[in-house]
Design an enzyme around this catalytic site. Structure first.
Site, PDB file in Angstrom:
ATOM      1  N   TYR A  12      13.697  48.733   3.094  1.00 23.83           N
ATOM      2  CA  TYR A  12      14.248  47.502   2.513  1.00 23.83           C
ATOM      3  C   TYR A  12      13.840  46.257   3.303  1.00 23.83           C
ATOM      4  O   TYR A  12      13.946  45.147   2.815  1.00 23.83           O
ATOM      5  CB  TYR A  12      15.783  47.566   2.425  1.00 23.83           C
ATOM      6  CG  TYR A  12      16.312  48.549   1.399  1.00 23.83           C
ATOM      7  CD1 TYR A  12      15.457  49.275   0.579  1.00 23.83           C
ATOM      8  CD2 TYR A  12      17.672  48.770   1.256  1.00 23.83           C
ATOM      9  CE1 TYR A  12      15.943  50.183  -0.349  1.00 23.83           C
ATOM     10  CE2 TYR A  12      18.168  49.670   0.325  1.00 23.83           C
ATOM     11  CZ  TYR A  12      17.294  50.377  -0.466  1.00 23.83           C
ATOM     12  OH  TYR A  12      17.781  51.277  -1.379  1.00 23.83           O
ATOM     13  N   LYS A  48      12.919  63.147   4.958  1.00 27.99           N
ATOM     14  CA  LYS A  48      11.884  63.713   4.086  1.00 27.99           C
ATOM     15  C   LYS A  48      10.694  63.979   5.006  1.00 27.99           C
ATOM     16  O   LYS A  48       9.570  63.482   4.797  1.00 27.99           O
ATOM     17  CB  LYS A  48      11.568  62.712   2.963  1.00 27.99           C
ATOM     18  CG  LYS A  48      10.697  63.245   1.863  1.00 27.99           C
ATOM     19  CD  LYS A  48      11.411  64.214   0.933  1.00 27.99           C
ATOM     20  CE  LYS A  48      10.432  64.747  -0.101  1.00 27.99           C
ATOM     21  NZ  LYS A  48      10.958  65.871  -0.882  1.00 27.99           N
ATOM     22  N   ASP A  58      15.982  65.484  -1.031  1.00 27.87           N
ATOM     23  CA  ASP A  58      16.128  66.018  -2.395  1.00 27.87           C
ATOM     24  C   ASP A  58      17.139  67.163  -2.419  1.00 27.87           C
ATOM     25  O   ASP A  58      18.003  67.244  -3.301  1.00 27.87           O
ATOM     26  CB  ASP A  58      14.765  66.448  -2.977  1.00 27.87           C
ATOM     27  CG  ASP A  58      13.880  67.178  -1.962  1.00 27.87           C
ATOM     28  OD1 ASP A  58      14.209  67.181  -0.756  1.00 27.87           O
ATOM     29  OD2 ASP A  58      12.865  67.754  -2.384  1.00 27.87           O
ATOM     30  N   ASP A  86      21.654  54.568   0.786  1.00 31.00           N
ATOM     31  CA  ASP A  86      22.093  53.751  -0.340  1.00 31.00           C
ATOM     32  C   ASP A  86      22.362  54.656  -1.543  1.00 31.00           C
ATOM     33  O   ASP A  86      23.412  54.588  -2.197  1.00 31.00           O
ATOM     34  CB  ASP A  86      20.955  52.753  -0.651  1.00 31.00           C
ATOM     35  CG  ASP A  86      21.360  51.700  -1.656  1.00 31.00           C
ATOM     36  OD1 ASP A  86      22.539  51.666  -2.050  1.00 31.00           O
ATOM     37  OD2 ASP A  86      20.481  50.906  -2.050  1.00 31.00           O
ATOM     38  N   ASP A 124      26.334  56.358  -2.858  1.00 31.78           N
ATOM     39  CA  ASP A 124      26.887  56.084  -4.189  1.00 31.78           C
ATOM     40  C   ASP A 124      27.136  57.383  -4.941  1.00 31.78           C
ATOM     41  O   ASP A 124      28.131  57.521  -5.654  1.00 31.78           O
ATOM     42  CB  ASP A 124      25.932  55.197  -5.006  1.00 31.78           C
ATOM     43  CG  ASP A 124      26.281  53.719  -4.846  1.00 31.78           C
ATOM     44  OD1 ASP A 124      26.990  53.385  -3.878  1.00 31.78           O
ATOM     45  OD2 ASP A 124      25.848  52.910  -5.690  1.00 31.78           O
TER      46      ASP A 124
END
Ligand code: NAD
Length: 357
Positions: free
Chosen positions: A141, A192, A224, A248, A252
């Site tokens: 980000y 990852k 994943d 992020d 959620d």
């Protein structure tokens, strides 16, 4: 010496829910020896209305001098046409950056009394209690270079950079290990590493840190698989730590396991444990001013403040037990109401939590 808490109610339902949290803090001060001083400031749209800026200088100064900040929520239709730099959300982002809050703590707790509110089967989620620790100020980000460029053949190409330095990984890693030490001492680092070199380094640093925390059981999981496990068997997790973008998304996802946005607190911490505490929901303009908003996410944010900044573990537990008792009493705001329970307003829940302390 007393600790300073800056209270920033913000917009929409912010003032209503924060009023209940302040009621609780005052009660903890009067009856349970909590040694804090409260200060008050403006943020978001209400700050823009009064001072023409969503993060006025005096608010930032007060926040920098405080030990902790309690924030309601910001935003609303009234301010949507302002230039981006003056929108309420910029106040929040400015505060996070101005206080160097790099460690974002997002618990996903499902009280057994509310298991029916989840879209998942009760037996999968009842009693769920996960803490997701998300790196908040680095990663893709913020990484440079970034942008949209035009290639020689005239085609446009979007690009971002995933970058973490060793010190950034170590800083969030230590924050997560310390949190695991205050909970069940199990930490799952999500990456990852099979595809992204940046998170290969992430895994290496996390593994190295584990030597300093022999009591914590560290595991690693690819993102994943972590997403899959969160909806398949979420109770296997205690603390998860991950990068900005993975956090992020996963936080959620975990929040929605609980089915009720009005119940979830959050904290953002700096390296010394100073923190900003806020519910995860927004300013809910659709119900603002009606006295029906659920104040429990904000009240549980106070419990997090007691635990992570004020080091008052016993009081944190007392507040969480009081919330449990109120749910046992069958009192519910509209957002979590189910048949057989009593539907009540914001202030009644706040009063009931204080009484149950
Ligand atoms: P929201 O979280 O405000 O509301 C989503 C839905 O949940 C609404 O139906 C609302 O009534 C309900 N809800 C939220 N909190 C509740 C509570 N405590 N009790 C009962 N019901 C509750 O999200 P939104 O509608 O997308 O955004 C509204 C405004 O809030 C926007 O301006 C947005 O930018 C802002 N926002 C702010 C924050 C923040 O301050 N951290 C976070 C998200 C959104």
């Amino acid at each position: 010496m007393s600790k300073k808490i800056l209270i920033l109610p913000g917009d929409g339902i912010g003032p209503e829910i924060v009023a209940e949290a302040v009621k609780l803090i005052e009660r903890l001060r009067a009856d349970f020896g909590l040694n804090v001083e409260l200060e008050h400031g403006l943020i978001g749209g209400s700050a823009y209305d009064a001072k023409r800026h969503p993060l006025p200088e005096d608010t930032l100064r007060l926040a920098q001098a405080a030990d902790a900040v309690l924030l309601g929520a910001v935003g609303g239709h009234k301010w949507e046409s302002l230039p981006i730099a003056l929108r309420p959300e910029k106040g929040l982002l400015g505060l996070r950056a101005g206080l160097t809050l790099f460690s974002n703590l997002r618990p996903a707790i499902l009280y057994p009394q509310l298991a029916a509110a989840s879209t998942l089967k009760s037996e999968i989620v009842a009693g769920l209690d996960i803490m997701i620790v998300r790196e908040l100020t680095g990663g893709i980000y913020f990484g440079q270079p970034r942008g949209i460029r035009t290639l020689d053949n005239g085609e446009r190409q979007g690009f971002n950079t995933l970058v973490y330095s060793e010190s950034e990984i170590e800083r969030i890693g230590r924050s997560a290990f310390n949190i695991a030490m205050k909970r069940n001492k199990r930490l799952c680092s999500v990456d990852k590493a099979n595809v992204l070199e940046c998170t290969e380094l992430w895994r290496e640093i996390m593994t190295g840190l584990a030597k300093d925390y022999p009591e914590v059981e560290l595991t690693h999981m690819y993102v994943d698989n972590a997403a899959m496990q969160l909806v398949r068997a979420p109770k296997q997790f205690d603390v998860m730590v991950t990068t900005n973008m993975f956090g992020d998304i996963l936080s959620d996802c975990a929040a929605m396991l609980t089915g009720s946005i009005g119940m979830l607190p959050s904290a953002s911490l700096d390296a010394k444990g100073k923190g900003m505490y806020e519910p995860i929901h927004g300013s809910a303009p659709d119900i603002a001013g009606k006295g029906i908003a659920n104040p429990l996410a904000t009240i549980l944010s106070v419990a997090m403040m007691l635990r992570y900044t004020l080091n008052e573990q016993a009081l944190a537990q007392r507040v969480e037990r009081a919330v449990n008792k109120v749910l046992d009493q069958g009192l519910r705001t509209a957002d979590i109401h189910t048949a057989g329970c009593e539907k009540v307003g914001t202030a009644r829940i706040g009063d009931a939590v204080c009484a149950a302390l």
